[in-house]
Design an enzyme around this catalytic site. Structure first.
Site, mmCIF file in Angstrom:
data_model
loop_
_atom_site.group_PDB
_atom_site.id
_atom_site.type_symbol
_atom_site.label_atom_id
_atom_site.label_comp_id
_atom_site.label_asym_id
_atom_site.label_seq_id
_atom_site.Cartn_x
_atom_site.Cartn_y
_atom_site.Cartn_z
ATOM 1 N N ASP A 217 6.573 3.097 2.841
ATOM 2 C CA ASP A 217 5.382 2.408 2.456
ATOM 3 C C ASP A 217 5.194 1.106 2.546
ATOM 4 O OD1 ASP A 217 3.974 4.996 2.124
ATOM 5 O OD2 ASP A 217 5.538 5.567 0.290
ATOM 6 N N ASP B 3 -0.075 9.652 6.524
ATOM 7 C CA ASP B 3 -0.156 8.081 5.841
ATOM 8 C C ASP B 3 0.484 7.083 6.497
ATOM 9 O OD1 ASP B 3 -0.042 10.764 4.415
ATOM 10 O OD2 ASP B 3 -0.341 9.958 2.662
#
Length: 860
Positions: A101, A161
Site C-alpha cells: 500500500d 486495489d
C-alpha cells in the site's frame, strides 16, 4: 452517528470540508496526546468514536492528502503547515517493505506535497518508497504481492486495489529516469488485466498466484459478497487504475480497458440512479443493502480524468457530475459532527462487519480529488509537470531524473529588468536639414554629446530628432556610453530616417571597441560531477580569488566526447559541409557572482547547459571588457531603406546594429524595406532590451542570409512586443548564442521560413507567446548551410501559436521543450531524432499563460 443532510449547495462543499477538517485536526490531536503512535483518522467505531491508525495502516496517507487538497483550494498556508505535519508523521513508511500500500500511504500524502511544494525532500521520499515497493515484485508472476497475511489461504495474493499503487512507480520513473519502475508497473497492469477480469469486464477482488510458476491458483474475494460477485470498490479501483495507466503510458489497451469498466458500471441494473453504488453489485438484499460512498468518490474522480482521454467525454462528465451532485446533496456530514469526516455512508468490509455505513478517510480524499479535477476541467487549464504555480501563486520547478529544471529567464534585458528604462534629458535638438546634411549634423551631435561628462547614472544626454525626413546615405555611429538617439514618433508623420541610395549597410551602429580580456590565471574548475540545468550554484576547488560582485566567465568546454555524443562528427556531407570541431565550441557564459559560501559559488543567472564531467565539466575565471559601451538608447524612430525592386540586394541591410555594448535599449522603432533586419544584436551585445518595434516588408532575394527580422547573437537579451512581416527567420539566434535570452509576445505574418534557433547550438532561449503563420523549429538542421547540425538546447517554446513545429532533443546532451503550443506537430527536417518534451499541445489555456511574465513576478 448523525444522519446525512438531505440537501446541500455544492458551492459550500469546500467550506464544509474546511470546517470538518479543522474539527478532525482537533480530534486526532486529542488522540495523539494520549498515544502519539496514532497518526491519522480512518473511520468511526460502533459508538461513533474516532478510529485512528498508526502509520503502517494502509489508510494513513489519506488525511494528509485531504489537508494538501484544502491547501490547494484555499491557498491558506495554515493548511500547508498542517499537511506537512501529518505527512511527516507517516513518511518513514517509505522503508516499510511489508506492505503493497505504498502508493496509498506515500503518494497520496508525500506525492501531493511534492506536487504543491516541489520540496526536494518529498522527491527523495517518493523515490525511496518506489524502491521499497519494487521489492515486492515477482517477475515470474509479473505482479507486486499484495498481502503477507492469510498465508494458509493464499500463496501470492494480488488484489485489484494494488492498481493504484502503480502511480508511485510511474512517478519514480519520471523522477529518476530508471525504467525498472516503469517496467514493474506495466507488468503488473498487464498481468492484472489478463487475470483479474471476467469476460464482461467485471473484476475479481483477489487473485492468488503460484509464486514459482506464475499460474493462477484461485480467484477469490475478501471484501465482496462472493468470489464471483463484483465488489463495488474493486470495480472502482479498476476504473481509476487503468485510466491512470493510460495517462502514464499512452497504451491504448489501458484506455480501452477503462472504457469497458466504465460501461459495465453504468449499464449494470443494480447501479442506483444517483451513481452511488451498493457495497457489492451482487449483494442479495439490494435495494436494502448499504451503499459505498468511497466507491462513488473513486469512480467520480476516475471519470473526470477519463473524460480527458476518451471519445465518451460528455457521457463521463455527465456521470461524474451526477455522482458529485448526489454526494453534495445527500451524503455530506452535518457541520461540526461525525468527528470531522466530510462524507457519510461508506462501507469498508461488509463480510467482516467492519466500517459498515460509516465515514471513511479515503472517501473524503477521493471526493476532494474529484472536486479538484472537476474545477480544473471547468477552468480548462493545462499544467506543466516541469513548472507550476503553488496555491500561493509562487512558481514551483520540478526536476527531471538528473536534477535539471526549466531555468529562470527573468534576469534579461536592460539591467536584467531591475532598472526602468529612463527618460534621458535632451542635450541637442535637430531638425531635418534642407541642405542635405542630415548625416553630418546627426553624427556631429553624437560626437559632441559623447565628449560631455556623464552624470552619476552614466548618461551624457539625448539627441532629439524632431519630426520629418532625414536622409542618411551612409551609417550613423555611436561609440560612447550614455548616448540616447530619440525621435518624436515612429510613424510616417514622425521622425523618419531613410537609408538613402545604394550600399548594403547598417543605418545605425552602436558599438564599443576592443575585445574581452580573459584572466585565465584565475581559472578554477567546477568540482561537481554534474551541475544541472537551472542551478544557480556549484562548487570549485578554491574561492580565494573570487568575491561577491565579480564578473566571471562560466566556461563549458567543447570536447570531442561531447561532439561524438551529439553525432555532430557525422553530419551527412554535401559540398561545403564541415563537421563540428571541439575547439570551436568552448561556450563562455557571462555571469556575476552573487554569493560565496565556502567553496560554493552562486551566480545571478542559471546554468543553461549541464556541466557534466563526462563532457569536460566546467570552470570559472575573471574577465574584463573595458571597451564595451553602455547606457545607450535608440527610440521613437521610423527607419526606411530605399530600394529598387522586390529583390534589390544593394540597399540598407540593417536598421540598428548593436555590438560590444551592454545595458542598452531599442524601443518604439519601425523598420521598413531593409534586406536583413530591423535589429541585429551581435555577440558582444549583452543585457539589451528590444521593445515595441516592427520590421516590415523586407526587400531582398528570399534565400539564406536574408530577412532575419530581429536577430540575436548576444547574451541576456530581451525581445518583447515585436511584429514582423515578409521575414524568413523573424525571431532568431545564430551559432553558439548563449542565454538566457527571451523573445516574448512577438508576432510574424507572411513568413518565408521558420522562427527559432538557426544553427550550431544556441543555449537557453525562451520563445514565449510567439504567434506566426509559419513554423517554429528546434531541430537537427543537418547539412544545411555548411553543417548547421543541432540548432540548440534548453530551448523553451511556451504558449505559442504556429502553422507547425518540430521540437527535438539532441542525442545525449540536453532537452528542448514545447509547452502549450498550438498548431501542427511534425518530425522536422530529419526523422529518427529524439522527440522533445511536449506538453499541453493544442491546449486552450495554460495554468501559466506566460512563463517570462510569471518568472518576472516571482523574482520581484
Amino acid at each position: 452517528m448523525s444522519a446525512a443532510q438531505s440537501t446541500f449547495q455544492e458551492d459550500n462543499v469546500w467550506e464544509l470540508a474546511a470546517t470538518q477538517s479543522k474539527l478532525m485536526l482537533s480530534e486526532i490531536n486529542a488522540v495523539r496526546n494520549i498515544d502519539s503512535s496514532f497518526v491519522s483518522p480512518r473511520s468511526l467505531n460502533e459508538n461513533d468514536k474516532l478510529i485512528a491508525v498508526k502509520r503502517s495502516d494502509w489508510t494513513s496517507g489519506f488525511f494528509p492528502g485531504v489537508l494538501w487538497y484544502l491547501y490547494a483550494h484555499t491557498k491558506d498556508s495554515t493548511w500547508e503547515q498542517a499537511a506537512r505535519k501529518y505527512t511527516a508523521l507517516i513518511q518513514d513508511e517509505q522503508y516499510n517493505g511489508k506492505t503493497h500500500d505504498m502508493g496509498f500511504k506515500i503518494y497520496c500524502s508525500v506525492g501531493n506535497g511534492y506536487r504543491l511544494s516541489s520540496d526536494t525532500n518529498y522527491r527523495k521520499i517518493l523515490i525511496q518508497a518506489a524502491k521499497t515497493l519494487s521489492t515486492r515484485f515477482n517477475p515470474t508472476v509479473g505482479c507486486i504481492r499484495s498481502w503477507d497475511h492469510n498465508s494458509d489461504k493464499w500463496d501470492f495474493p494480488v488484489i485489484i486495489d494494488n492498481m493504484l499503487n502503480l502511480e508511485l512507480l510511474f512517478e519514480a520513473t519520471k523522477l529518476t529516469g530508471d525504467s525498472s519502475f516503469y517496467k514493474i508497473a506495466v507488468s503488473h497492469a498487464n498481468t492484472t488485466m489478463k487475470n483479474h477480469f471476467r469476460a464482461d469486464y467485471s473484476t475479481y477482488h483477489v487473485i492468488d498466484y503460484n509464486p514459482n510458476t506464475g499460474a493462477v491458483r484461485k480467484r477469490n474475494t475478501h471484501q465482496g459478497y462472493q468470489d464471483e460477485s463484483t465488489w463495488s470498490r474493486g470495480q472502482a479501483w479498476a476504473l481509476y487504475g487503468y485510466t491512470m495507466c493510460y495517462r502514464e503510458t499512452g497504451d491504448l489497451r489501458y484506455l480501452n480497458q477503462a472504457d469497458r469498466v466504465a460501461k459495465w458500471l453504468f449499464n449494470h441494473p443494480n447501479m442506483p440512479a444517483d451513481g452511488v453504488p451498493y457495497w457489492d453489485f451482487n449483494a442479495p438484499e439490494i435495494p436494502n443493502e448499504p451503499r459505498d460512498v468511497s466507491a462513488a468518490t473513486v469512480i467520480a474522480s476516475a471519470l473526470y480524468e477519463l473524460s480527458t482521454f476518451s471519445k465518451e467525454k460528455e457521457l463521463y462528465l455527465q456521470r461524474a457530475d451526477k455522482i458529485i451532485n448526489s454526494l453534495s446533496q445527500h451524503y455530506l456530514a452535518r457541520k461540526g459532527e461525525n468527528k470531522g469526516f466530510i462524507l457519510l455512508h461508506s462501507t469498508g468490509s461488509k463480510p467482516s462487519g467492519t466500517e459498515v455505513d460509516k465515514p471513511l478517510s479515503y472517501a473524503d480524499y477521493y471526493f476532494l480529488e474529484a472536486l479538484q479535477r472537476r474545477k480544473k476541467l471547468n477552468d480548462g487549464f493545462v499544467t506543466s509537470r516541469y513548472v507550476k504555480l503553488s496555491p500561493a501563486g509562487e512558481l514551483l520547478y520540478f526536476a527531471d531524473e538528473k536534477g535539471n529544471t526549466i531555468p529562470d529567464f527573468s534576469r534579461v534585458g536592460y539591467h536584467q529588468g531591475r532598472n526602468e528604462i529612463p527618460d534621458v534629458s535632451v542635450k541637442i535638438t535637430l531638425y531635418p536639414s534642407k541642405e542635405g546634411k542630415d548625416p553630418q549634423q546627426i553624427q556631429e551631435a553624437i560626437d559632441k554629446v559623447s565628449a560631455m561628462r556623464p552624470d552619476n547614472k552614466g548618461f551624457r544626454g539625448a539627441i532629439l530628432l524632431k519630426k520629418g525626413v532625414y536622409n542618411i546615405p551612409g551609417t550613423i555611429k555611436i561609440n560612447a556610453s550614455g548616448i540616447v538617439l530619440k525621435g518624436e514618433e515612429n510613424g510616417d508623420r514622425g521622425t523618419k530616417l531613410i537609408a538613402s541610395g545604394k550600399g548594403k549597410r547598417s543605418l545605425i551602429i552602436a558599438s564599443g571597441k576592443g575585445v574581452m580580456q580573459e584572466e585565465l590565471d584565475s581559472k578554477q574548475e567546477i568540482t561537481d560531477d554534474y551541475v544541472p540545468v537551472g542551478a544557480h550554484s556549484f562548487s570549485i576547488a578554491s574561492t580565494k580569488a573570487f568575491k561577491e560582485g565579480d564578473k566571471i566567465i562560466l566556461l563549458r568546454p567543447g570536447t570531442e566526447t561531447w561532439i561524438r555524443a551529439i553525432h555532430m562528427d557525422k553530419i551527412v556531407a554535401r559540398e561545403g559541409t564541415k563537421q563540428w570541431k571541439a575547439a570551436e565550441y568552448d561556450l563562455k557564459f557571462e555571469r556575476t557572482i552573487t554569493k560565496i559560501e565556502g567553496n560554493k559559488v552562486f551566480l545571478d543567472n542559471p546554468i543553461l547547459m549541464a556541466m557534466d564531467k563526462r563532457f569536460g565539466g566546467g570552470a570559472i575565471y575573471h574577465y574584463s571588457f573595458d571597451g564595451r559601451i553602455k547606457e545607450v538608447g535608440i527610440e521613437n524612430i521610423l527607419f526606411e531603406s530605399d530600394y529598387v525592386g522586390e529583390e534589390d540586394e544593394d540597399h540598407g541591410w540593417i536598421a540598428v546594429s548593436f555590438d560590444k555594448i551592454e545595458n542598452a535599449w531599442i524601443r518604439n522603432i519601425t523598420a521598413k524595406y531593409f534586406g536583413y533586419a530591423a535589429v541585429s544584436l551581435e555577440s558582444g551585445a549583452k543585457q539589451i532590451s528590444v521593445l515595441n518595434s516592427s520590421c516590415l516588408d523586407a526587400k531582398s532575394i528570399i534565400t539564406g542570409g536574408r530577412r532575419y527580422s530581429f536577430n540575436n547573437n548576444g547574451q541576456l537579451n530581451l525581445f518583447m512586443n515585436l511584429f514582423a512581416t515578409e521575414g524568413r527567420h523573424d525571431y532568431v539566434t545564430g551559432a553558439r548564442v548563449l542565454g538566457p535570452n527571451v523573445f516574448y509576445n512577438c508576432k510574424a505574418e507572411r513568413t518565408h521560413a521558420d522562427i527559432g534557433p538557426h544553427h550550431r547550438w544556441a543555449v537557453g532561449t525562451l520563445y514565449d507567446n510567439i504567434t506566426t503563420d509559419g513554423e517554429i523549429n528546434v531541430q537537427d538542421r543537418g547539412n544545411w548551410g555548411s553543417g548547421h547540425g543541432w540548432a540548440g538546447v534548453t530551448q523553451i517554446i511556451w504558449a505559442s501559436t504556429v502553422k507547425r513545429a518540430a521540437v527535438q532533443n539532441p542525442w545525449g546532451a540536453g532537452k528542448n521543450y514545447s509547452i502549450g503550443l498550438k498548431g501542427g506537430k511534425y518530425e522536422g527536417r530529419l526523422s529518427e531524432r529524439p522527440d522533445g518534451v511536449w506538453e499541453g499541445h493544442n491546449a486552450e489555456k495554460l495554468e501559466i499563460p506566460s512563463l517570462y511574465e510569471a518568472q518576472v513576478r516571482s523574482n520581484k
